[in-house]
Design an enzyme around this catalytic site. Structure first.
Site, PDB file in Angstrom:
ATOM      1  N   GLU A  28       0.667   1.739  -0.428  1.00 23.07           N
ATOM      2  CA  GLU A  28       0.318   0.348  -0.090  1.00 23.07           C
ATOM      3  C   GLU A  28       0.962  -0.181   1.195  1.00 23.07           C
ATOM      4  OE1 GLU A  28      -2.065  -1.405  -1.574  1.00 23.07           O
ATOM      5  OE2 GLU A  28      -2.354  -0.423  -3.521  1.00 23.07           O
ATOM      6  N   HIS A  80      -2.748   2.246  -4.246  1.00 22.43           N
ATOM      7  CA  HIS A  80      -2.114   2.807  -5.429  1.00 22.43           C
ATOM      8  C   HIS A  80      -3.092   3.477  -6.406  1.00 22.43           C
ATOM      9  CE1 HIS A  80       2.081   2.196  -7.435  1.00 22.43           C
ATOM     10  NE2 HIS A  80       1.758   3.453  -7.333  1.00 22.43           N
ATOM     11  N   ASP A 117       4.983  -3.202  -2.269  1.00 19.68           N
ATOM     12  CA  ASP A 117       5.085  -4.596  -2.711  1.00 19.68           C
ATOM     13  C   ASP A 117       6.208  -4.818  -3.730  1.00 19.68           C
ATOM     14  OD1 ASP A 117       4.034  -4.071  -5.317  1.00 19.68           O
ATOM     15  OD2 ASP A 117       1.985  -4.428  -4.632  1.00 19.68           O
ATOM     16  N   ASP A 132       5.706   1.469  -4.716  1.00 18.39           N
ATOM     17  CA  ASP A 132       4.749   0.569  -4.067  1.00 18.39           C
ATOM     18  C   ASP A 132       5.523  -0.350  -3.118  1.00 18.39           C
ATOM     19  OD1 ASP A 132       2.909  -1.602  -3.544  1.00 18.39           O
ATOM     20  OD2 ASP A 132       1.807  -1.049  -5.361  1.00 18.39           O
TER      21      ASP A 132
HETATM   22 MN    MN Z   1       0.959  -0.722  -7.388  1.00 19.87          MN
END
Ligand code: MN
Length: 297
Positions: A264, A93, A221, A219
């Protein structure tokens, strides 16, 4: 609308090997065939490990990050100026420092940041020194000048032009900053109870009122940890696959959307390519949403 596909095989913004393989894994799954005809394709250069010199404790491998984000800023600027819609795939990121700086050269814009983390640390506040936790601080003019001055000295982003979705693992310094700056935060809970489409309509309306154009940085995550073994910092309590897809699909319906970024994916950490397949499905949603839109108009 012409598309632009930008690969950013960057890993120096964090400590785990493999996140640089995100773009090549998506290609292996067939991404090129998915892209609309005439898509302009670019791969941003990354320094070889042997050329990294500045491994500072509070800003790890900063020269490696700077090299790539400067190139990316240039590329994003060029693509948007040429009236193309960039789909940018990483990579860690920290690359967003480049995206944010490149977009800023084309005028004011807002950001929808879909992430478990606030990415609002500076070298002084970061517990890890990993630059992938710093892109929004850098864009808002906070932290080391080498990061804040990528693409020029001016601030690239104002706090009132930022909307977070999915935050749930935030450092204490970041919580203070979010409150001090009055940044809008939409939790996973809100996405679940009110619907991804509803909260996205609100987020887009919020940005439309304040600035107009916006980009989405997604992202991996932000998804629940159970879905994303193949990302560097998975966190429980995240989005479902359907919620993530609905968020990007809704963003794609907005005329004001100027770019979208997916970061990511780490194929080395993945189990049976499940995270890679989820990332691929998101790309599919992104491309198909715009195709439908074009057909309708
Ligand atoms: Mn991030």
């Amino acid at each position: 609308m012409q598309w632009s596909y930008i690969e950013v095989p960057l890993r120096y913004g964090q400590g785990k090997d493999g996140v640089d393989q995100g773009p090549s894994k998506l290609r292996e799954l067939g991404l090129e065939a998915l892209l609309p005809e005439g898509t302009a394709k670019r791969t941003i250069r990354v320094l070889p490990e042997s050329e990294i010199r500045e491994n500072e404790e509070h800003l790890k491998r900063v020269d490696g990050v700077l090299y790539t984000v400067n190139e990316l800023a240039e590329a994003v600027h060029e693509e948007v100026q040429a009236n193309r819609f960039p789909l940018i795939v990483g990579g860690d990121h920290s690359m967003a420092i480049g995206t944010l700086a490149g977009l800023a050269k084309t005028g004011p814009y807002g950001v929808i940041w879909v992430d478990a983390h606030a990415d609002l640390n500076t070298g002084e506040t970061s517990p890890s020194g990993n630059i992938h936790g710093m892109p929004l601080a850098a864009a808002m003019g906070m932290g080391d000048v080498r990061l804040t001055e990528v693409g020029g000295r001016e601030r690239k982003l104002l706090p009132e032009h930022l909307v977070y979705i999915g935050l749930r693992d935030i450092d204490e310094g970041e919580i203070r900053e979010i409150n001090r700056l009055g940044i809008k935060v939409i939790t996973v809970e809100e996405v679940r109870t009110r619907g991804a489409d509803v909260i996205m309509q609100e987020a887009i309306a919020y940005l439309r009122e304040r600035v107009g154009r916006f980009y989405v940085s997604f992202d991996m995550d932000s998804f629940d940890a159970s879905l994303v073994a193949g990302t560097g910092t998975p966190v429980d309590g995240g989005l479902t696959a359907a919620e993530g897809k609905a968020i990007v699909a809704e963003a794609m319906t907005a005329d004001e959307l100027i770019a979208i970024e997916l970061v990511e994916l780490n194929p080395s950490l993945d189990v049976e390519d499940k995270t890679a397949q989820l990332a691929f499905a998101l790309c599919e949603t992104i491309v198909k949403s715009k195709e439908n839109l074009l057909l309708e108009s």
